[in-house]
Design a protein around this motif. Structure first.
Motif, mmCIF file in Angstrom:
data_model
loop_
_atom_site.group_PDB
_atom_site.id
_atom_site.type_symbol
_atom_site.label_atom_id
_atom_site.label_comp_id
_atom_site.label_asym_id
_atom_site.label_seq_id
_atom_site.Cartn_x
_atom_site.Cartn_y
_atom_site.Cartn_z
ATOM 1 N N LEU A 152 -10.663 0.144 13.483
ATOM 2 C CA LEU A 152 -9.430 -0.338 14.100
ATOM 3 C C LEU A 152 -8.785 0.714 14.986
ATOM 4 C CD1 LEU A 152 -7.927 -2.229 11.029
ATOM 5 C CD2 LEU A 152 -8.967 -3.248 13.064
ATOM 6 N N ASN A 153 -9.320 1.929 14.936
ATOM 7 C CA ASN A 153 -8.811 3.044 15.736
ATOM 8 C C ASN A 153 -7.332 3.335 15.434
ATOM 9 O OD1 ASN A 153 -9.143 5.131 17.548
ATOM 10 N ND2 ASN A 153 -8.564 3.879 19.306
ATOM 11 N N ILE A 154 -7.032 3.419 14.134
ATOM 12 C CA ILE A 154 -5.675 3.762 13.695
ATOM 13 C C ILE A 154 -5.772 4.859 12.639
ATOM 14 C CG2 ILE A 154 -4.655 1.502 14.195
ATOM 15 C CD1 ILE A 154 -4.923 0.794 11.268
ATOM 16 N N PRO A 155 -4.729 5.674 12.491
ATOM 17 C CA PRO A 155 -4.757 6.711 11.454
ATOM 18 C C PRO A 155 -4.856 6.097 10.055
ATOM 19 C CG PRO A 155 -2.969 7.086 13.008
ATOM 20 C CD PRO A 155 -3.534 5.738 13.317
ATOM 21 N N LEU A 156 -5.527 6.794 9.176
ATOM 22 C CA LEU A 156 -5.724 6.323 7.805
ATOM 23 C C LEU A 156 -4.392 6.082 7.093
ATOM 24 C CD1 LEU A 156 -7.784 5.692 5.584
ATOM 25 C CD2 LEU A 156 -7.760 8.107 4.987
ATOM 26 N N GLU A 157 -3.416 6.952 7.338
ATOM 27 C CA GLU A 157 -2.101 6.807 6.695
ATOM 28 C C GLU A 157 -1.421 5.508 7.124
ATOM 29 O OE1 GLU A 157 -2.967 9.542 8.511
ATOM 30 O OE2 GLU A 157 -3.484 10.842 6.828
ATOM 31 N N HIS A 158 -1.571 5.140 8.394
ATOM 32 C CA HIS A 158 -0.979 3.888 8.880
ATOM 33 C C HIS A 158 -1.660 2.690 8.238
ATOM 34 C CE1 HIS A 158 0.746 5.722 12.851
ATOM 35 N NE2 HIS A 158 1.197 6.326 11.764
ATOM 36 N N LEU A 159 -2.985 2.788 8.112
ATOM 37 C CA LEU A 159 -3.732 1.690 7.505
ATOM 38 C C LEU A 159 -3.291 1.448 6.059
ATOM 39 C CD1 LEU A 159 -6.259 -0.282 7.704
ATOM 40 C CD2 LEU A 159 -7.454 1.533 6.505
ATOM 41 N N MET A 160 -3.148 2.514 5.295
ATOM 42 C CA MET A 160 -2.834 2.371 3.871
ATOM 43 C C MET A 160 -1.440 1.802 3.629
ATOM 44 S SD MET A 160 -5.565 2.997 2.339
ATOM 45 C CE MET A 160 -4.951 2.917 0.673
ATOM 46 N N HIS A 161 -0.543 1.952 4.582
ATOM 47 C CA HIS A 161 0.814 1.436 4.402
ATOM 48 C C HIS A 161 1.103 0.223 5.282
ATOM 49 C CE1 HIS A 161 1.954 4.594 1.683
ATOM 50 N NE2 HIS A 161 1.339 5.454 2.466
ATOM 51 N N MET A 162 0.054 -0.320 5.880
ATOM 52 C CA MET A 162 0.190 -1.491 6.727
ATOM 53 C C MET A 162 0.367 -2.729 5.844
ATOM 54 S SD MET A 162 -2.599 -2.807 9.533
ATOM 55 C CE MET A 162 -2.426 -1.310 10.496
ATOM 56 N N PRO A 163 1.276 -3.632 6.207
ATOM 57 C CA PRO A 163 1.401 -4.877 5.438
ATOM 58 C C PRO A 163 0.075 -5.648 5.445
ATOM 59 C CG PRO A 163 3.254 -4.622 6.929
ATOM 60 C CD PRO A 163 2.264 -3.539 7.266
ATOM 61 N N GLN A 164 -0.220 -6.273 4.326
ATOM 62 C CA GLN A 164 -1.511 -6.917 4.159
ATOM 63 C C GLN A 164 -1.755 -8.006 5.201
ATOM 64 O OE1 GLN A 164 -2.179 -8.474 0.251
ATOM 65 N NE2 GLN A 164 -4.307 -8.963 0.647
ATOM 66 N N HIS A 165 -0.732 -8.793 5.529
ATOM 67 C CA HIS A 165 -0.943 -9.880 6.482
ATOM 68 C C HIS A 165 -1.270 -9.347 7.885
ATOM 69 C CE1 HIS A 165 3.346 -9.004 7.150
ATOM 70 N NE2 HIS A 165 3.196 -9.558 8.338
ATOM 71 N N ILE A 166 -0.737 -8.196 8.243
ATOM 72 C CA ILE A 166 -1.045 -7.600 9.540
ATOM 73 C C ILE A 166 -2.467 -7.054 9.535
ATOM 74 C CG2 ILE A 166 -0.466 -5.744 11.157
ATOM 75 C CD1 ILE A 166 2.461 -6.189 10.391
ATOM 76 N N LEU A 167 -2.859 -6.424 8.433
ATOM 77 C CA LEU A 167 -4.224 -5.913 8.327
ATOM 78 C C LEU A 167 -5.233 -7.054 8.415
ATOM 79 C CD1 LEU A 167 -6.271 -3.674 7.879
ATOM 80 C CD2 LEU A 167 -5.922 -3.950 5.420
#
Length: 62
Positions: free
Chosen positions: A18-33
């Protein structure tokens, strides 16, 4: 909001794809992910779909 319940290996692969930082991924809301994963799936061809199409082709009987 609690972090996503995914393995570290899966998180690293998703962050890279997804070309995003790992920290952003882990705190991303599930529906957005899930939305981003659906968009990613549309962009990349599915190798399983290719084999399913090939298996439906029938060769003429001689």
């Amino acid at each position: 909001m609690k972090p996503l319940q995914i393995s570290a290996e899966t998180a690293q692969k998703l962050a890279k794809q997804l070309n995003i930082p790992l920290e952003h991924l882990m705190h991303m809301p599930q529906h957005i992910l899930l939305q981003k994963m659906a968009e990613l799936a549309k962009q990349t061809p599915d190798p399983a779909a290719d084999t399913a199409v090939d298996s439906t082709k029938q060769e003429p009987k001689s």
